[in-house]
Design a protein around this motif. Structure first.
Motif, PDB file in Angstrom:
ATOM      1  N   ARG A 190       0.828  -1.199   0.000  1.00  0.00           N
ATOM      2  CA  ARG A 190       0.000   0.000   0.000  1.00  0.00           C
ATOM      3  C   ARG A 190       0.866   1.254   0.000  1.00  0.00           C
ATOM      4  NH1 ARG A 190      -2.382   0.843   4.443  1.00  0.00           N
ATOM      5  NH2 ARG A 190      -3.884   2.329   3.557  1.00  0.00           N
ATOM      6  N   LEU A 191       1.943   1.224   0.777  1.00  0.00           N
ATOM      7  CA  LEU A 191       2.868   2.357   0.783  1.00  0.00           C
ATOM      8  C   LEU A 191       3.505   2.550  -0.584  1.00  0.00           C
ATOM      9  CD1 LEU A 191       4.515   4.564   2.175  1.00  0.00           C
ATOM     10  CD2 LEU A 191       6.090   2.793   2.987  1.00  0.00           C
ATOM     11  N   ALA A 192       3.888   1.450  -1.225  1.00  0.00           N
ATOM     12  CA  ALA A 192       4.495   1.546  -2.557  1.00  0.00           C
ATOM     13  C   ALA A 192       3.507   2.118  -3.572  1.00  0.00           C
ATOM     14  CB  ALA A 192       4.989   0.165  -3.004  1.00  0.00           C
ATOM     15  N   GLY A 210       0.479  -1.628   9.854  1.00  0.00           N
ATOM     16  CA  GLY A 210       1.468  -2.696   9.828  1.00  0.00           C
ATOM     17  C   GLY A 210       2.424  -2.639  10.999  1.00  0.00           C
ATOM     18  N   ALA A 211       3.591  -3.228  10.807  1.00  0.00           N
ATOM     19  CA  ALA A 211       4.596  -3.286  11.854  1.00  0.00           C
ATOM     20  C   ALA A 211       5.121  -1.888  12.179  1.00  0.00           C
ATOM     21  CB  ALA A 211       5.752  -4.202  11.427  1.00  0.00           C
ATOM     22  N   VAL A 212       5.861  -1.804  13.291  1.00  0.00           N
ATOM     23  CA  VAL A 212       6.355  -0.516  13.758  1.00  0.00           C
ATOM     24  C   VAL A 212       7.231   0.146  12.701  1.00  0.00           C
ATOM     25  CG1 VAL A 212       7.740   0.640  15.524  1.00  0.00           C
ATOM     26  CG2 VAL A 212       6.212  -1.233  16.163  1.00  0.00           C
ATOM     27  N   GLU A 213       8.125  -0.633  12.085  1.00  0.00           N
ATOM     28  CA  GLU A 213       9.030  -0.059  11.089  1.00  0.00           C
ATOM     29  C   GLU A 213       8.264   0.422   9.850  1.00  0.00           C
ATOM     30  OE1 GLU A 213      11.161  -2.871  13.698  1.00  0.00           O
ATOM     31  OE2 GLU A 213       9.331  -2.980  12.494  1.00  0.00           O
ATOM     32  N   ARG A 215       5.094   1.345   9.830  1.00  0.00           N
ATOM     33  CA  ARG A 215       4.355   2.539  10.234  1.00  0.00           C
ATOM     34  C   ARG A 215       5.260   3.772  10.220  1.00  0.00           C
ATOM     35  NH1 ARG A 215      -0.522   1.997  13.192  1.00  0.00           N
ATOM     36  NH2 ARG A 215      -1.231  -0.167  13.331  1.00  0.00           N
ATOM     37  N   ALA A 216       6.489   3.595  10.697  1.00  0.00           N
ATOM     38  CA  ALA A 216       7.422   4.729  10.709  1.00  0.00           C
ATOM     39  C   ALA A 216       7.717   5.201   9.289  1.00  0.00           C
ATOM     40  CB  ALA A 216       8.707   4.334  11.430  1.00  0.00           C
ATOM     41  N   ALA A 217       7.942   4.253   8.386  1.00  0.00           N
ATOM     42  CA  ALA A 217       8.191   4.634   6.989  1.00  0.00           C
ATOM     43  C   ALA A 217       6.964   5.290   6.373  1.00  0.00           C
ATOM     44  CB  ALA A 217       8.605   3.403   6.180  1.00  0.00           C
ATOM     45  N   ASP A 223       4.397  12.698   5.874  1.00  0.00           N
ATOM     46  CA  ASP A 223       4.976  14.010   6.180  1.00  0.00           C
ATOM     47  C   ASP A 223       5.688  14.597   4.967  1.00  0.00           C
ATOM     48  OD1 ASP A 223       4.012  13.762   8.724  1.00  0.00           O
ATOM     49  OD2 ASP A 223       5.900  13.046   9.580  1.00  0.00           O
ATOM     50  N   MET A 224       6.438  13.761   4.268  1.00  0.00           N
ATOM     51  CA  MET A 224       7.153  14.236   3.083  1.00  0.00           C
ATOM     52  C   MET A 224       6.173  14.697   2.006  1.00  0.00           C
ATOM     53  SD  MET A 224       9.494  12.061   0.434  1.00  0.00           S
ATOM     54  CE  MET A 224       8.009  11.233  -0.117  1.00  0.00           C
ATOM     55  N   ARG A 225       5.104  13.934   1.803  1.00  0.00           N
ATOM     56  CA  ARG A 225       4.108  14.314   0.799  1.00  0.00           C
ATOM     57  C   ARG A 225       3.441  15.645   1.158  1.00  0.00           C
ATOM     58  NH1 ARG A 225      -0.755  10.231  -0.439  1.00  0.00           N
ATOM     59  NH2 ARG A 225      -1.302  10.820   1.698  1.00  0.00           N
ATOM     60  N   ALA A 226       3.147  15.800   2.460  1.00  0.00           N
ATOM     61  CA  ALA A 226       2.521  17.052   2.891  1.00  0.00           C
ATOM     62  C   ALA A 226       3.460  18.239   2.689  1.00  0.00           C
ATOM     63  CB  ALA A 226       2.097  16.935   4.358  1.00  0.00           C
ATOM     64  N   ARG A 227       4.754  18.059   2.994  1.00  0.00           N
ATOM     65  CA  ARG A 227       5.710  19.156   2.806  1.00  0.00           C
ATOM     66  C   ARG A 227       5.851  19.520   1.334  1.00  0.00           C
ATOM     67  NH1 ARG A 227       8.761  16.228   6.635  1.00  0.00           N
ATOM     68  NH2 ARG A 227      10.110  15.456   4.961  1.00  0.00           N
TER      69      ARG A 227
END
Length: 442
Positions: A190-192, A210-213, A215-217, A223-227
């Motif tokens: 989904r992220l891809a 998903g997993a913690v890692e 979720r962090a990614a 955040d990057m998309r919003a910036r």
């Protein structure tokens, strides 16, 4: 060299590689367990049962040797060793098999043959092909004998059960692991998809899971998309505001020049027109790729519209016949693509006498090519040429028109990137000038 060869056959996707990481240890573990069981447990049990049968065969041979004639062997066996449930019958040399008989997968049979050869001096042949029975051929003072007994007495019953259980449970656990693995990889996919869509100028709703890692990614991507979106919006507002504010004094200057003598006002009016053109270019650059949503469009029909608009504007441009074997539509922003092609055509006819546009459509790629017969751009300056406000006057023919503000190729580059594609510059083989390709993946 081996790793280079192996790399060609490795899965490309993360799901295939994760499945390989999961399956490889399971398969290797099952193979190791199978080999250990066959060599230690299964072979050991077979040897023990064979030794027991060998002791019984030794008793049978004692009875045979003690019998007065071959005809009394059966009677002696019935009287003395009936509890062993073995039958003894004399055979001729022609009835003895030429080799030991067994099925190709009969591992315990090979263990038995080796054991009988080492432990039974009178051993001749062993036939294990009869269903549920063993035929042991031995030598005696009466000639060859056929000693028959049940197979279950010399090998473990249902020896395949452990293998069936091992592979059945291994298969079941693999399925469970695949389900769990799929759930773990779904957030990554989904992220891809969200990142790929954003690279093509589409905003796909995405929530980190998903997993913690993962979720962090995902949170870092959001955040990057919003910036990036804020920066694009700020750039658009800034350039639009500056251009809008400058239109008012330019309008007053145009009105003031209209009231004075035409000969005196003509140079100043030309300067005002040039400034108006610069402001229009700034606005085009500010609009960028924010003109509407992507929709399924026929690229051939779209380019036909672009060429007709350019020809009505007095530009010497020709649309070449379609190339490639692709068909159908491509998701494009109509106004943005028309603006990019219009900029490329404007540059082409500004620095050259004529331009040609061609469309190549395949199953995977759309390529829109604009070529001119101008001086072109040297290869070492092409990277600089696509940057905003970059003017390569020495590389282009300024006498063919106004120099512009250096935003034509930059706007086309931004639009191509917003569609997940790229703008490539080269040399035209047919016209000898610049070749500009907008390449978009389907």
């Amino acid at each position: 060299m081996f790793f280079v060869w192996l790399k060609r056959y490795m899965p490309r996707g993360i799901y295939g590689r994760a499945a390989l990481i999961l399956l490889l240890p399971v398969v290797i573990l099952q193979l190791v367990m199978t080999v250990i069981f066959a060599q230690r447990n299964y072979e050991g049990v077979t040897n023990q049962m064979t030794d027991t049968v060998l002791r019984e065969v030794a008793l049978v041979m004692q009875v045979v040797e003690a019998a007065p004639t071959v005809d009394t062997v059966s009677t002696a066996m019935q009287n003395q060793l009936a509890v062993l449930e073995m039958r003894v019958a004399p055979v001729s040399a022609a009835e003895i098999p030429s080799h030991n008989r067994m099925k190709w997968y009969d591992y315990s049979g090979r263990v038995m043959v080796a054991r009988f050869k080492n432990k039974l001096p009178s051993f001749l042949r062993l036939d294990l092909t009869q269903p549920g029975a063993v035929h042991l051929y031995t030598r005696s003072r009466f000639g060859p004998l056929d000693i028959q007994f049940e197979r279950r007495r010399i090998s473990a019953s249902n020896p395949h059960q452990l293998f069936v259980y091992t592979f059945s449970f291994g298969f079941l656990m693999t399925l469970i692991s695949f389900v769990y693995l799929r759930n773990q990889l779904r957030p990554i996919k989904r992220l891809a998809r969200a990142a790929e869509a954003f690279g093509r100028g589409r905003h796909v709703p995405y929530t980190p899971t998903g997993a913690v890692e993962v979720r962090a990614a995902g949170a870092a991507f959001v955040d990057m998309r919003a910036r990036i979106e804020r920066q694009i919006e700020q750039r658009t507002l800034m350039l639009s505001g500056v251009s809008h504010d400058l239109r008012t004094p330019l309008t007053r200057m145009r009105l003031g020049l209209a009231m004075i003598d035409e000969d005196d006002a003509e140079p100043l009016l030309q300067d005002v027109n040039d400034m108006q053109g610069m402001l229009d270019a700034f606005l085009d650059f500010a609009k960028g790729t924010a003109e509407g949503e992507a929709e399924a469009l026929d690229p051939h029909a779209l380019m036909q519209t672009a060429i007709e608009d350019a020809q009505r504007a007095g530009r010497n441009v020709t649309l070449l016949p379609p190339e490639g074997d692709g068909a159908g539509t491509v998701r494009l922003r109509r106004m943005a693509i028309l603006r990019a092609v219009d900029n490329l055509i404007s540059n082409a006819v500004r620095y050259g006498a004529r331009a040609e546009v061609s469309v190549l459509l395949t199953d995977k790629t759309l390529r829109i090519r604009v070529e001119d017969d101008g001086p072109g751009i040297p290869e070492d300056l092409r990277t600089e040429a696509v940057r905003p406000f970059s003017r390569l006057d020495p590389a282009r023919n300024q006498n063919s028109g106004s120099g512009g503000v250096g935003l034509g190729l930059a706007i086309a580059t931004d639009i191509a990137r917003a569609h997940g594609g790229t703008l490539r510059l080269g040399s035209s083989d047919s016209l000898g000038g610049l070749r500009a390709d907008i390449i978009v993946a389907r």
